[in-house]
Design a protein around this motif. Structure first.
Motif, PDB file in Angstrom:
ATOM      1  N   UNK A  68       0.731  -1.309   0.032  1.00 54.60           N
ATOM      2  CA  UNK A  68      -0.094   0.024   0.100  1.00 54.60           C
ATOM      3  C   UNK A  68       0.871   1.226  -0.056  1.00 54.60           C
ATOM      4  N   UNK A  69       2.198   1.087   0.237  1.00 53.48           N
ATOM      5  CA  UNK A  69       3.096   2.251   0.236  1.00 53.48           C
ATOM      6  C   UNK A  69       4.489   1.791   0.083  1.00 53.48           C
ATOM      7  N   UNK A  70       4.799   2.275  -1.279  1.00 54.19           N
ATOM      8  CA  UNK A  70       6.077   1.861  -1.983  1.00 54.19           C
ATOM      9  C   UNK A  70       7.329   2.300  -1.299  1.00 54.19           C
ATOM     10  N   UNK A  71       7.217   3.518  -0.428  1.00 55.02           N
ATOM     11  CA  UNK A  71       8.108   4.068   0.334  1.00 55.02           C
ATOM     12  C   UNK A  71       8.251   3.070   1.703  1.00 55.02           C
ATOM     13  N   UNK A  72       7.310   2.641   2.398  1.00 52.70           N
ATOM     14  CA  UNK A  72       7.327   1.918   3.308  1.00 52.70           C
ATOM     15  C   UNK A  72       8.086   0.458   2.953  1.00 52.70           C
ATOM     16  N   UNK A  73       7.718   0.062   1.737  1.00 53.14           N
ATOM     17  CA  UNK A  73       8.176  -1.100   1.354  1.00 53.14           C
ATOM     18  C   UNK A  73       9.892  -0.971   1.054  1.00 53.14           C
ATOM     19  N   UNK A  74      10.079   0.138   0.505  1.00 53.34           N
ATOM     20  CA  UNK A  74      11.487   0.159   0.353  1.00 53.34           C
ATOM     21  C   UNK A  74      12.139   0.413   1.927  1.00 53.34           C
ATOM     22  N   UNK A  75      11.689   1.048   2.728  1.00 54.33           N
ATOM     23  CA  UNK A  75      12.275   0.820   4.276  1.00 54.33           C
ATOM     24  C   UNK A  75      12.386  -0.508   4.707  1.00 54.33           C
ATOM     25  N   UNK A  76      11.354  -1.157   4.462  1.00 56.19           N
ATOM     26  CA  UNK A  76      11.311  -2.797   5.078  1.00 56.19           C
ATOM     27  C   UNK A  76      12.261  -3.724   4.002  1.00 56.19           C
ATOM     28  N   UNK A  77      12.038  -3.799   2.999  1.00 55.90           N
ATOM     29  CA  UNK A  77      12.618  -4.629   2.126  1.00 55.90           C
ATOM     30  C   UNK A  77      13.986  -4.338   1.970  1.00 55.90           C
ATOM     31  N   UNK A  78      14.363  -2.995   1.781  1.00 57.74           N
ATOM     32  CA  UNK A  78      15.744  -2.590   1.438  1.00 57.74           C
ATOM     33  C   UNK A  78      16.482  -2.247   3.064  1.00 57.74           C
ATOM     34  N   UNK A  79      15.783  -1.703   3.855  1.00 52.04           N
ATOM     35  CA  UNK A  79      16.331  -1.469   5.087  1.00 52.04           C
ATOM     36  C   UNK A  79      16.518  -2.481   5.982  1.00 52.04           C
ATOM     37  N   UNK A  80      15.450  -3.014   6.367  1.00 50.92           N
ATOM     38  CA  UNK A  80      15.141  -4.067   7.164  1.00 50.92           C
ATOM     39  C   UNK A  80      15.817  -5.491   6.804  1.00 50.92           C
ATOM     40  N   UNK A  81      15.228  -5.947   5.778  1.00 49.48           N
ATOM     41  CA  UNK A  81      15.742  -7.205   5.302  1.00 49.48           C
ATOM     42  C   UNK A  81      17.189  -7.243   4.629  1.00 49.48           C
ATOM     43  N   UNK A  82      17.281  -5.959   4.034  1.00 48.32           N
ATOM     44  CA  UNK A  82      18.661  -5.606   3.448  1.00 48.32           C
ATOM     45  C   UNK A  82      18.760  -6.335   2.365  1.00 48.32           C
ATOM     46  N   UNK A  83      17.830  -6.369   1.408  1.00 46.33           N
ATOM     47  CA  UNK A  83      17.801  -6.535  -0.041  1.00 46.33           C
ATOM     48  C   UNK A  83      18.222  -5.585  -0.615  1.00 46.33           C
ATOM     49  N   UNK A  84      18.676  -5.818  -2.084  1.00 44.61           N
ATOM     50  CA  UNK A  84      19.429  -4.797  -2.857  1.00 44.61           C
ATOM     51  C   UNK A  84      18.254  -4.446  -3.946  1.00 44.61           C
ATOM     52  N   UNK A  85      18.091  -3.195  -4.271  1.00 47.15           N
ATOM     53  CA  UNK A  85      17.014  -2.899  -5.207  1.00 47.15           C
ATOM     54  C   UNK A  85      17.484  -3.057  -6.525  1.00 47.15           C
ATOM     55  N   UNK A  86      16.787  -3.556  -7.442  1.00 45.61           N
ATOM     56  CA  UNK A  86      16.956  -3.653  -8.800  1.00 45.61           C
ATOM     57  C   UNK A  86      16.254  -2.437  -9.595  1.00 45.61           C
ATOM     58  N   UNK A  87      15.664  -2.674 -10.469  1.00 51.96           N
ATOM     59  CA  UNK A  87      14.920  -1.731 -11.651  1.00 51.96           C
ATOM     60  C   UNK A  87      13.618  -1.211 -10.681  1.00 51.96           C
ATOM     61  N   UNK A  88      13.314  -0.205 -10.888  1.00 53.32           N
ATOM     62  CA  UNK A  88      12.081   0.396 -10.139  1.00 53.32           C
ATOM     63  C   UNK A  88      11.376   1.649 -10.814  1.00 53.32           C
TER      64      UNK A  88
END
Length: 141
Positions: free
Chosen positions: A14-34
């Motif tokens: 529901x919020x791509x910003x929160x998704x970035x914080x969680x998947x990138x920040x908390x889980x530590x996943x690297x971001x690809x295309x967006x």
């Protein structure tokens, strides 16, 4: 049969910003295309795409009793090494995450011995992570 260990999964948020914080920040996943409404994530060598949708994820449709726990359905996740599993559990605790099912060991001393844990992302998508004592026994009965 193709046995290449890779999958692609698209999930609603529901919020791509929160998704970035969680998947990138908390889980530590690297971001690809967006783009403004979606992000590709390197989910331990697999591709998970978070898509912002109106209303986001409906959350679990139900639960199934397993080992005296209520497993959220549907869910997705990954098999990690023991070290990565326990590191992730520690990061989740440090981030103040609420576990749906706290990390615990199943089938100790039996085929398929494993650690498992469940938690929700900020949109309500259920995730499960496992670590097997012997990865050759992932499908052992």
């Amino acid at each position: 049969m193709n046995t290449r260990p890779c999958f692609h999964l698209a999930i609603p948020v529901d919020d791509i910003g929160r998704a970035r914080e969680f998947y990138g920040g908390v889980l530590g996943l690297s971001e690809g295309r967006s783009d403004t409404l979606w992000v590709d994530w390197n989910f331990y060598g697999h591709q998970v795409v978070t898509h912002q949708t109106e209303g986001g994820s409906p959350g679990p449709a139900g639960h199934n009793p397993v080992d005296e726990h209520q497993v959220p359905v549907p869910h997705f996740g990954c098999v990690l090494s023991h070290e990565d599993f326990h590191d992730l559990a520690g990061r989740m605790r440090a981030a103040g995450a609420e576990f749906v099912i706290e990390p615990y060991q199943r089938f100790e001393g039996e085929p398929g011995e494993q650690w498992t844990m469940f938690f929700l992302d900020p949109a309500g998508n259920a995730l499960e992570f496992k670590a097997f004592a012997d990865e050759s026994q992932i499908f052992a009965k």
